[in-house]
Design a protein around this motif. Structure first.
Motif, PDB file in Angstrom:
ATOM      1  N   LYS A  98       0.960  -1.184   0.075  1.00 64.18           N
ATOM      2  CA  LYS A  98      -0.115   0.007   0.090  1.00 64.18           C
ATOM      3  C   LYS A  98       0.773   1.325   0.072  1.00 64.18           C
ATOM      4  O   LYS A  98       1.796   1.389   0.653  1.00 64.18           O
ATOM      5  CB  LYS A  98      -0.905  -0.101   1.340  1.00 64.18           C
ATOM      6  CG  LYS A  98      -2.137  -0.943   1.209  1.00 64.18           C
ATOM      7  CD  LYS A  98      -2.797  -0.844   2.401  1.00 64.18           C
ATOM      8  CE  LYS A  98      -3.666  -1.956   2.668  1.00 64.18           C
ATOM      9  NZ  LYS A  98      -4.060  -1.963   4.125  1.00 64.18           N
ATOM     10  N   ALA A  99       0.479   2.088  -0.823  1.00 60.50           N
ATOM     11  CA  ALA A  99       1.144   3.643  -0.784  1.00 60.50           C
ATOM     12  C   ALA A  99       0.463   4.602  -0.055  1.00 60.50           C
ATOM     13  O   ALA A  99      -0.739   4.516  -0.063  1.00 60.50           O
ATOM     14  CB  ALA A  99       1.407   3.621  -2.341  1.00 60.50           C
ATOM     15  N   ALA A 139      -1.935   6.834  -3.266  1.00 52.12           N
ATOM     16  CA  ALA A 139      -2.459   5.709  -4.106  1.00 52.12           C
ATOM     17  C   ALA A 139      -2.486   6.216  -5.752  1.00 52.12           C
ATOM     18  O   ALA A 139      -1.897   5.634  -6.517  1.00 52.12           O
ATOM     19  CB  ALA A 139      -3.964   5.098  -3.848  1.00 52.12           C
ATOM     20  N   ASP A 140      -2.774   7.477  -5.880  1.00 50.96           N
ATOM     21  CA  ASP A 140      -3.003   8.060  -7.301  1.00 50.96           C
ATOM     22  C   ASP A 140      -1.570   8.182  -7.918  1.00 50.96           C
ATOM     23  O   ASP A 140      -1.443   8.220  -8.994  1.00 50.96           O
ATOM     24  CB  ASP A 140      -3.589   9.307  -7.256  1.00 50.96           C
ATOM     25  CG  ASP A 140      -3.132  10.155  -6.381  1.00 50.96           C
ATOM     26  OD1 ASP A 140      -2.390  10.115  -5.320  1.00 50.96           O
ATOM     27  OD2 ASP A 140      -3.564  11.650  -6.543  1.00 50.96           O
ATOM     28  N   GLN A 141      -0.493   8.395  -6.952  1.00 50.04           N
ATOM     29  CA  GLN A 141       0.824   8.660  -7.439  1.00 50.04           C
ATOM     30  C   GLN A 141       1.835   7.234  -7.488  1.00 50.04           C
ATOM     31  O   GLN A 141       2.970   7.357  -7.899  1.00 50.04           O
ATOM     32  CB  GLN A 141       1.632   9.652  -6.835  1.00 50.04           C
ATOM     33  CG  GLN A 141       1.092  11.045  -7.435  1.00 50.04           C
ATOM     34  CD  GLN A 141       1.200  12.061  -6.364  1.00 50.04           C
ATOM     35  OE1 GLN A 141       2.473  12.118  -5.610  1.00 50.04           O
ATOM     36  NE2 GLN A 141       0.237  12.697  -6.049  1.00 50.04           N
ATOM     37  N   GLN A 142       1.114   5.967  -7.266  1.00 49.12           N
ATOM     38  CA  GLN A 142       2.084   4.803  -7.041  1.00 49.12           C
ATOM     39  C   GLN A 142       2.612   4.465  -8.255  1.00 49.12           C
ATOM     40  O   GLN A 142       1.630   4.324  -9.220  1.00 49.12           O
ATOM     41  CB  GLN A 142       1.538   3.853  -6.251  1.00 49.12           C
ATOM     42  CG  GLN A 142       2.250   2.829  -6.051  1.00 49.12           C
ATOM     43  CD  GLN A 142       1.591   1.669  -4.948  1.00 49.12           C
ATOM     44  OE1 GLN A 142       0.157   1.558  -4.839  1.00 49.12           O
ATOM     45  NE2 GLN A 142       2.339   0.911  -4.060  1.00 49.12           N
ATOM     46  N   VAL A 160       3.525   1.971 -11.113  1.00 50.52           N
ATOM     47  CA  VAL A 160       3.049   0.319 -11.256  1.00 50.52           C
ATOM     48  C   VAL A 160       3.869   0.081 -12.402  1.00 50.52           C
ATOM     49  O   VAL A 160       3.822   0.349 -13.697  1.00 50.52           O
ATOM     50  CB  VAL A 160       1.719   0.445 -11.692  1.00 50.52           C
ATOM     51  CG1 VAL A 160       1.137  -1.159 -11.905  1.00 50.52           C
ATOM     52  CG2 VAL A 160       0.541   0.873 -10.621  1.00 50.52           C
ATOM     53  N   VAL A 190      -1.793  -4.789  -7.673  1.00 50.96           N
ATOM     54  CA  VAL A 190      -1.491  -3.716  -6.942  1.00 50.96           C
ATOM     55  C   VAL A 190      -2.758  -3.655  -5.560  1.00 50.96           C
ATOM     56  O   VAL A 190      -3.706  -4.385  -5.676  1.00 50.96           O
ATOM     57  CB  VAL A 190      -2.109  -2.336  -7.833  1.00 50.96           C
ATOM     58  CG1 VAL A 190      -1.029  -2.457  -9.044  1.00 50.96           C
ATOM     59  CG2 VAL A 190      -3.480  -2.557  -8.145  1.00 50.96           C
ATOM     60  N   THR A 226      -4.898   1.904  -4.907  1.00 46.83           N
ATOM     61  CA  THR A 226      -4.190   2.172  -6.135  1.00 46.83           C
ATOM     62  C   THR A 226      -4.734   1.716  -7.303  1.00 46.83           C
ATOM     63  O   THR A 226      -5.153   2.804  -8.432  1.00 46.83           O
ATOM     64  CB  THR A 226      -2.869   1.441  -6.075  1.00 46.83           C
ATOM     65  OG1 THR A 226      -2.177   1.584  -5.091  1.00 46.83           O
ATOM     66  CG2 THR A 226      -2.080   1.677  -7.388  1.00 46.83           C
ATOM     67  N   TRP A 227      -5.718   0.908  -7.391  1.00 50.04           N
ATOM     68  CA  TRP A 227      -6.452   0.259  -8.489  1.00 50.04           C
ATOM     69  C   TRP A 227      -7.520   1.241  -8.804  1.00 50.04           C
ATOM     70  O   TRP A 227      -7.835   1.827  -9.793  1.00 50.04           O
ATOM     71  CB  TRP A 227      -6.821  -0.978  -8.311  1.00 50.04           C
ATOM     72  CG  TRP A 227      -7.557  -1.496  -9.508  1.00 50.04           C
ATOM     73  CD1 TRP A 227      -6.899  -2.072 -10.802  1.00 50.04           C
ATOM     74  CD2 TRP A 227      -8.825  -1.525  -9.822  1.00 50.04           C
ATOM     75  NE1 TRP A 227      -7.938  -2.305 -11.665  1.00 50.04           N
ATOM     76  CE2 TRP A 227      -9.068  -2.003 -11.268  1.00 50.04           C
ATOM     77  CE3 TRP A 227     -10.157  -1.212  -9.200  1.00 50.04           C
ATOM     78  CZ2 TRP A 227     -10.317  -2.301 -11.940  1.00 50.04           C
ATOM     79  CZ3 TRP A 227     -11.314  -1.373  -9.868  1.00 50.04           C
ATOM     80  CH2 TRP A 227     -11.245  -1.785 -11.184  1.00 50.04           C
ATOM     81  N   GLN A 244      -6.220   4.589 -10.081  1.00 48.38           N
ATOM     82  CA  GLN A 244      -5.636   4.598 -11.315  1.00 48.38           C
ATOM     83  C   GLN A 244      -6.328   3.767 -12.215  1.00 48.38           C
ATOM     84  O   GLN A 244      -5.922   3.245 -13.254  1.00 48.38           O
ATOM     85  CB  GLN A 244      -4.244   4.205 -11.227  1.00 48.38           C
ATOM     86  CG  GLN A 244      -3.362   5.090 -10.169  1.00 48.38           C
ATOM     87  CD  GLN A 244      -1.877   4.682 -10.243  1.00 48.38           C
ATOM     88  OE1 GLN A 244      -1.439   4.220 -11.419  1.00 48.38           O
ATOM     89  NE2 GLN A 244      -1.048   4.866  -9.257  1.00 48.38           N
TER      90      GLN A 244
END
Ligand code: SF4
Lengths: 550, 165
Positions: free
Chosen positions: B20-21, B24-27, B29, B36, B40-41, B44
């Motif tokens: 988990k980041a 999440a929107d900037q992780q 992939v 993911v 995050t999913w 994005q």
């Protein structure tokens, strides 16, 4: 009684093999202590202060004489020759070894017994009225529903790792509740609706322990066939949202309180919408199949109060005392329900030796169609005794120690194993029970007090149900010493209530005198034949407090 | 490479799991087979949903409902067991299979041991990323512990009482 078919046998045998393999892997070091823990717990094996303890399941309290004889054998072969009936209609062995546990379970499986889910964070043994099927007070026999729940909950794949233990109780008597459904995670009251259709009133979130609570009704009427799908919905909501961060806040009662009963009910109903017409909905065929295992035995056409009963009742005061205290009316004329008390002076409540278990098996065969029931009060019941043979039975059980005529009275104490056996205990409980039984050994005095529950638990886990005792005793730890806190005014049954704490706790030696003072207040204030609980509800806690702490 | 049991057979696990980041929107992939985190999913999904090599993992306190609209497009859904005694994943799996009719690979990850596999399978998992210290060969036996069951499950749609002869 329910008889296993090939399917039931197969499932229980697979379980024994699985646990044998798990135990082997544990001893081979392939399973860590932590990993083995829930596996052994779900097979009834605790490790206690002095030794492992095996808790054997007695589904809704019913035992056959064949099963009793096997229990006696197991008690003799793998233990020190005695066992303990618990307040949850189970039987505990106190001294088996971990290595022997799979062997014991294999022996039990041969007589349709097991220790499945008697411990651990899963659905436990479903309990009910000890007089189920023989009392005139019930609407229908609740045992078929308990058996349906037993099969559904046995190895339920979704609910083996709940936040905490989970207990279901079923009651079918409109006016009385010996199953204590108000203090269970789920309580089911079997009822009929206006049109006469059978169903259940559903209570959720009752419980004892650290935070005692009376259950809330979340559904006034659930139709008969919807039992399992509705239970599944409740359990799913609990499994997903029950707290897992703090084991003292993990029972469903805490979740129900946090969501409010209405909020919880809404969640359950929404979940149930998806499940209610699924394959788990009960069928007429299945209900009929299970019910066919609980048909009446071959009762004879008899009359009430035959001369073989009436004559000794008139002539023998001791017999008559016992009869009035320990014998309960039966639904069939000429029969009676008999309580055999396991609360003899000098014996820890609920304890039985292997030879006593065999004697119980013989009595069941001779007097009660080979069946026997165990009770929450840690006594046993012969459900179907002919009234004409009561005197003969009484004479036979007197020397065996099963005829103490104290059922439901002060000295019929409910008591957990406590510090003598249990590693969680704050204090010993059995010596307190023994001291009280010794102090109040005058039966006339005890009778005069009438119905009075005195319940003792050795710690907050409340296995002795102290919260719902008219007088409750709880072991507490004060700087490493054993003390006892007293509560007054608890009650189980349809008008269940949680006792109120009297005040600062006492040392063990003080207990008999303190209890005596409480009883004196009652005797002084009581109106006529008023019961202890009614006097308490009328006068409140203060007079008791004033006398005890004067 | 750690081992994986899929549909009763042992494989090497080819997937990479992203933790988990914070954002999440900037992780980032990476390319290839990646699982993911749910957040995050969700953040994005416009870019990720075009990829066929993306899986999503849910933690035990997350809601499978969040995936509902896109569930059939996913190649892999994994459910994390932070501790084997955390049983929420069993309910999540049943919901994913039974409520959201997911047909793809459903994987148990995290503290996945041998003695829970039978129940996991019954709740709809067909894929098991075992804890690395566990033997996959021994684990296979755990999938067939019981030869009969009382309840309906994802593996057996009818409860025993509808099948008793
Ligand atoms: S109440 Fe406490 S001491 Fe008594 S048996 Fe339960 S856990 Fe042990």
């Amino acid at each position: 009684m329910y008889k296993y078919d090939d399917y039931d046998h197969r499932i229980i045998r697979d379980r024994v093999n699985q646990f044998q393999d798990q135990t082997n892997r544990y001893f081979a070091g392939e399973l860590s202590e932590e990993e083995f823990l829930p596996l052994r717990l779900q097979n009834g094996l605790y490790v206690q202060r002095l030794a492992p303890m095996l808790r054997i399941c007695i589904p809704y309290g019913m035992l056959s004489s064949t099963q009793l004889r096997r229990l006696a054998k197991v008690t003799r072969d793998y233990d020190k020759g005695y066992a303990h009936f618990t307040t949850r209609q189970n039987l505990q062995l106190n001294w088996p070894t971990v290595e022997d546990a799979p062997k014991i379970l294999a022996e039990l499986a041969e007589v349709e017994m097991h220790a499945v889910q008697t411990s651990g964070n899963c659905i436990r043994n479903t309990t009910t009225d000890q007089y189920a099927g023989v009392t005139q007070e019930e609407l229908v026999d609740p045992r078929p529903y308990c058996e349906i729940i037993r099969q559904w909950s046995t190895f339920h794949p979704e609910f083996a790792f709940l936040p905490r233990k989970f207990k279901i109780a079923v009651n079918s008597c409109p006016d009385t509740d010996r199953a204590a459904i108000h203090v269970h995670d789920i309580g089911l009251q079997i009822i009929t609706d206006e049109s006469g259709k059978l169903g259940y009133k559903v209570l959720v979130g009752g419980g004892l322990g650290r935070t005692p609570m009376i259950g809330s009704v979340i559904r006034e009427f659930l139709p008969e066939h919807d039992l399992l799908t509705y239970l599944e919905a409740i359990l799913r909501v609990y499994n997903r949202y029950g707290r897992r961060d703090n084991k003292y806040k993990a029972r469903i009662k805490i979740l129900v309180k946090a969501m409010t009963p209405e909020g919880f009910a809404e969640k359950v109903e929404a979940e149930w919408e998806h499940l209610k017409d699924g394959p788990t909905k009960l069928t007429d065929v299945e209900i009929a199949r299970i019910k066919s295992h609980f048909v009446d035995p071959d009762y004879q056409a008899l009359d009430n109060q035959p001369s073989e009963l009436a004559t000794p009742l008139a002539e023998n005061k001791y017999f008559s005392n016992w009869y009035h205290r320990n014998v309960v009316p039966h639904k069939k004329p000429g029969y009676a329900i008999v309580n055999l008390t396991l609360k003899k002076l000098g014996v820890p409540p609920g304890n039985v030796t292997d030879s006593q278990i065999e004697q119980l098996a013989n009595l069941a065969d001779e007097y009660s169609f080979g069946e026997l029931r165990v009770t929450h009060e840690q006594n046993v019941v012969l459900g179907d005794v002919e009234q004409s043979r009561l005197f003969e039975l009484w004479e036979k059980i007197k020397p065996l120690g099963f005829a103490t005529p104290n059922l439901g009275t002060l000295t019929d104490i409910i008591c957990c194993p406590g510090g003598d056996y249990c590693s969680l205990a704050n204090a010993k409980s059995i010596p307190v029970a023994e001291a009280l039984q010794a102090k109040f050994d005058d039966l006339d005095y005890v009778y005069d007090l009438g119905e009075l529950d005195l319940n003792i638990s050795g710690c907050m886990n409340a296995c002795g149900h102290h919260h719902v005792g008219n007088i409750g005793v709880l072991g507490v730890d004060k700087k490493g010493e054993e003390w006892y806190q007293i509560s007054v005014g608890g009650a189980s049954g349809q008008d269940a209530s949680i006792g109120q704490i009297l005040g600062p706790s006492f040392a063990r030696e003080q207990m008999p005198d303190v209890i005596e003072k409480i009883l004196q207040v009652y005797v002084d204030k009581r109106n006529g034949e008023e019961l202890f609980i009614d006097t308490f509800r009328r006068i409140g806690l203060t007079p008791f407090k004033e006398r005890v702490y004067a | 490479m750690p081992s994986l049991i899929l549909d009763g057979q042992i494989f090497e696990d080819q997937w990479v799991y992203l933790e988990k980041a914070e954002a999440a929107d900037q992780q980032q992939v990476p390319e290839g087979k990646v699982v993911v985190p749910l957040a995050t999913w969700l953040a994005q999904k416009d870019s990720l949903s075009s990829r066929a090599d993306i899986g999503v993992w849910l933690d035990s306190d997350e809601e499978p409902e969040a995936l509902a609209d896109h569930i059939s497009e996913l190649a892999l859904i994994a459910v994390n067991f932070p501790k084997f005694a955390d049983g929420r994943g069993y309910s999540i799996a049943r919901l994913i299979r039974e409520r959201h009719s997911y047909q793809g690979e459903l994987r148990a990850m995290g503290d996945v041991l041998l003695d829970q596999l039978f129940y996991m399978k019954r709740c709809g998992f067909n894929s098991f990323a075992l804890r690395p210290d566990r033997s996959a060969e021994k684990a296979l036996a755990g999938l067939t512990t019981f030869t009969e069951v009382y309840q309906a499950g994802t593996d057996q749609p009818l409860p025993l009482f509808r099948r008793r002869a």
